[in-house]
Design a protein around this motif. Structure first.
Motif, PDB file in Angstrom:
ATOM      1  N   PHE A  70       0.908  -1.098   0.248  1.00  0.00           N
ATOM      2  CA  PHE A  70       0.155   0.427  -0.141  1.00  0.00           C
ATOM      3  C   PHE A  70       0.687   1.285   0.019  1.00  0.00           C
ATOM      4  N   CYS A  87      -4.168   4.604   0.833  1.00  0.00           N
ATOM      5  CA  CYS A  87      -4.190   4.035  -0.180  1.00  0.00           C
ATOM      6  C   CYS A  87      -5.352   3.882  -1.592  1.00  0.00           C
ATOM      7  N   ASP A  88      -5.987   3.268  -0.585  1.00  0.00           N
ATOM      8  CA  ASP A  88      -7.115   3.955  -1.436  1.00  0.00           C
ATOM      9  C   ASP A  88      -8.110   4.857  -1.972  1.00  0.00           C
ATOM     10  N   THR A 125      -6.316   6.507  -4.112  1.00  0.00           N
ATOM     11  CA  THR A 125      -5.628   5.812  -5.775  1.00  0.00           C
ATOM     12  C   THR A 125      -7.109   6.325  -6.463  1.00  0.00           C
ATOM     13  N   GLU A 126      -8.128   6.514  -5.573  1.00  0.00           N
ATOM     14  CA  GLU A 126      -9.939   6.855  -6.605  1.00  0.00           C
ATOM     15  C   GLU A 126      -9.372   8.245  -7.322  1.00  0.00           C
TER      16      GLU A 126
END
Length: 119
Positions: free
Chosen positions: A31, A83-84, A87-88
């Motif tokens: 991550f 991280c999520d 990324t989005e």
């Protein structure tokens, strides 16, 4: 200096900070590697803080942001996410907009290449 004071000093004295496992040149988890990779590819100058080197900082950053996981990205003192979320935001163009709004230099072509590769 307390962990909280160190963290506050770090996020306020650097435009972009990534609290991560490892360093930007040697990430120690997937991550952290993903977020550092995005920032590096986009040419963003950022400070990296290796939370594995200091347990006080490792726990302290979770308390400071009220966010349970690492990595954590800060831009101009503002918590962005992990991280999520990064990324989005990269794929939607929101990260570009944030950098534009905050006056952070980055390579717009590289950001577009990331989106094109993930379309």
């Amino acid at each position: 200096m307390s962990a909280e004071a160190q963290i506050k000093d770090t996020v306020t004295s650097n435009d972009v900070v990534l609290f991560m496992k490892g360093t930007k040149s040697m990430p120690q988890c997937g991550f952290s590697s993903k977020v550092a990779g995005v920032l590096n590819y986009m040419g963003v100058e950022f400070a990296d803080v290796n939370v594995l080197a200091d347990d006080g900082i490792r726990q302290g950053i979770k308390d400071y942001s009220d966010w349970p996981t690492i990595p954590q990205l800060y831009v101009k003192g503002e918590f962005v996410g992990g991280c999520d979320i990064v990324t989005e935001m990269t794929l939607s163009g929101e990260l570009d907009q944030l950098f534009d709004d905050k006056g952070v230099a980055y390579d717009k072509e590289a950001a577009e290449k990331i989106r094109a590769a993930n379309a």
